[in-house]
Design an enzyme around this catalytic site. Structure first.
Site, short mmCIF file in Angstrom:
data_model
loop_
_atom_site.label_atom_id
_atom_site.label_comp_id
_atom_site.label_asym_id
_atom_site.label_seq_id
_atom_site.Cartn_x
_atom_site.Cartn_y
_atom_site.Cartn_z
N HIS A 1 0.85 -1.19 0.00
CA HIS A 1 0.00 0.00 0.00
C HIS A 1 0.88 1.24 0.00
CE1 HIS A 1 -3.87 2.07 1.48
NE2 HIS A 1 -2.95 3.03 1.46
N HIS B 1 1.45 5.37 -2.19
CA HIS B 1 0.86 6.43 -3.02
C HIS B 1 1.99 7.12 -3.78
CE1 HIS B 1 -3.28 6.45 -1.31
NE2 HIS B 1 -2.66 5.95 -0.24
N HIS C 1 -9.58 1.85 0.81
CA HIS C 1 -9.23 2.64 1.99
C HIS C 1 -10.46 2.63 2.89
CE1 HIS C 1 -5.86 4.04 -0.34
NE2 HIS C 1 -5.49 4.92 0.57
N GLU D 1 -10.65 5.39 7.92
CA GLU D 1 -9.42 6.05 8.38
C GLU D 1 -9.80 7.20 9.31
OE1 GLU D 1 -5.20 7.75 6.59
OE2 GLU D 1 -6.80 7.21 5.20
N ASP E 1 2.54 3.26 2.91
CA ASP E 1 1.56 4.31 2.69
C ASP E 1 2.25 5.54 2.08
OD1 ASP E 1 -1.04 5.22 2.57
OD2 ASP E 1 -1.20 5.70 4.68
N ASN E 2 1.96 6.71 2.58
CA ASN E 2 2.44 7.95 1.97
C ASN E 2 3.89 8.24 2.36
OD1 ASN E 2 -0.59 8.09 2.49
ND2 ASN E 2 -0.31 9.67 0.95
#
Length: 441
Positions: free
Chosen positions: A79, A81, A231, A234, A331-332
């Site tokens: 996962h 981005h 997603h 969250e 993730d990010n």
């Protein structure tokens, strides 16, 4: 950058006196839990040819003594981005909040996300991940019009460019609330995802007619034979239960593909009886969960002038006890959703161990960044398989405690039996994309 090997590995040789997790070996030496084996690894023509007890393989003059150093397969990041990554210098989160992140990314996307901009930032992130030892990545791509007409064709090109170094998958990303006002959006974007061999996805909220809109996303995926990646919840709002609705929708429709749900933060706020009900449904529907602990701890329970009190991560221990597949991912990275990070899964695994208490015992949690995400992506990475490519991470650390205490310690990466150049890209490479005067600490 400190190295493990005194000379490069060039396709063949013996890595002697190595320490490997038994749970990551396929074949006769395979094991479970946190057992570590002392072995020699023979590499021939870029393949892992033999695994034998330490000291038994001579190496015909091409032997490397690892002195007990750990060897892992290259890792799998389920996962990420990549399209958002690295924009922090020009568009930081103004207050560290979730809404601040949403607004900042939306503004930056509208102003700056040309093909050249997205390509340069994705390339930078992939160089970082490759140098750290990642060989497969799933990225979510913002697919709000007109961005999908830019990012998806670009992704297909960059996937081809990186073939043989990092296997890439993409998931479409849009808020499910979009379907409240534009149900015609779904079919064209699903066609685009299918044409690119991607994964269907959405961000789920407690919106009106949630089940109907979830069913639309499921049916779009079923019509095209696509897997799903959402997603989910969250937030720390206990009224958020879209995770349960996803599992119920899957069971009701008889969906046969793979489902991954990311974040699932609100589950940590539910009463035990509600947690049990949701976990039972997840297990029955074979829904997998990926937690993103670094990003979630950055955003969740943030209030100015107040120390955060809740971790914002989901219930991995309880899920795994139910047989639910669980993974950990980056993730990010360096964007308004998470200001830091470098797509280094050794760092992510280390932080997850500390945040989620994946120790006492260590057990086989290393699967959460190796075999489990590899299976969910359907890629042949993350294990030590005889006859498979010698894609390895060589560590100076000799055991879990040394690795988790010093995750930035000496490390080499071997791909196809060859040592790679682990030089990380310099942030200055992106300076031409960043607006002058906007660099933040």
């Amino acid at each position: 950058m400190t190295q493990v090997l005194t000379r490069p590995l060039t396709g063949s040789g013996v890595l002697g006196n190595a320490t490997v997790p038994a749970c990551l070996i396929t074949g006769s030496l395979a094991g479970t839990s946190d057992e570590l084996l002392s072995v020699d690894l023979e590499i021939e023509a870029g393949k892992l040819a033999r695994i034998a007890p330490a000291g038994t393989l001579a190496g015909a003059g091409n032997r490397f003594d690892l002195d007990g150093g750990m060897v892992l397969p290259t890792l799998v990041d389920l996962h990420t981005h990549l399209d958002k990554g690295q924009i922090w210098p020009r568009k930081p989160n103004p207050d560290g909040s979730f809404m601040g992140a949403l607004e900042a990314v939306g503004d930056d996307r509208e102003a700056n996300w040309s093909a050249d901009d997205v390509w340069a930032r994705m390339e930078f992130s992939l160089k970082s991940a490759f140098a750290h030892g990642t060989s497969a990545i799933r990225t979510h791509l913002d697919s709000v019009p007109p961005q999908e007409t830019i990012s998806w064709p670009l992704f297909e090109e960059i996937r081809q460019e990186w073939k043989g170094r990092i296997d890439l998958q993409a998931v479409c990303l849009f808020g499910i609330d979009r379907l409240l006002t534009d149900e015609t959006y779904l079919e064209p974007v699903a066609d685009r995802v299918a044409a690119a061999g991607g994964v269907m996805g959405a961000v789920t909220y407690m919106v009106d007619d949630l089940d109907r809109h979830l069913e639309s996303v499921f049916r779009a995926a079923m019509k095209r034979g696509l897997d799903l990646d959402f997603h989910v919840d969250e937030t720390l709002d206990p009224s958020a239960v879209t995770l349960r609705h996803i599992a119920e929708t899957s069971l009701r429709l008889g969906y046969k593909g793979k489902i991954v749900c990311g974040h699932c933060c609100s589950l940590s706020m539910h009463e035990d009886v509600d947690v049990d009900r949701t976990l039972d449904l997840l297990a029955e529907a074979e829904v997998a969960v990926v937690t993103l602990p670094m990003c979630n701890m950055y955003l969740q329970d943030r209030m100015a002038g107040r120390t955060p009190r809740r971790r914002g991560v989901t219930l991995l221990h309880e899920m795994r006890a139910r047989g639910i597949r669980v993974a950990v991912a980056s993730d990010n990275t360096r964007d308004p959703f998470y200001a830091y990070g470098d797509l280094d899964l050794i760092e992510v695994y280390t932080q997850a161990t500390r945040i989620l208490q994946l120790d006492h015992p260590i057990d086989d949690w290393i699967r959460s960044v190796t075999t489990t995400p590899a299976a969910l992506m359907g890629v042949e990475h993350g294990s030590l398989s005889l006859g498979g490519a010698a894609d390895l991470i060589l560590l100076r650390a000799r055991n879990w405690n040394e690795l988790l205490s010093r995750p930035a310690g000496p490390r080499d990466v071997v791909r196809g039996g060859y040592s790679i150049d682990r030089t990380l890209p310099d942030y200055r490479e992106l300076d031409h994309l960043m607006q002058k005067g906007q660099v933040q600490s």
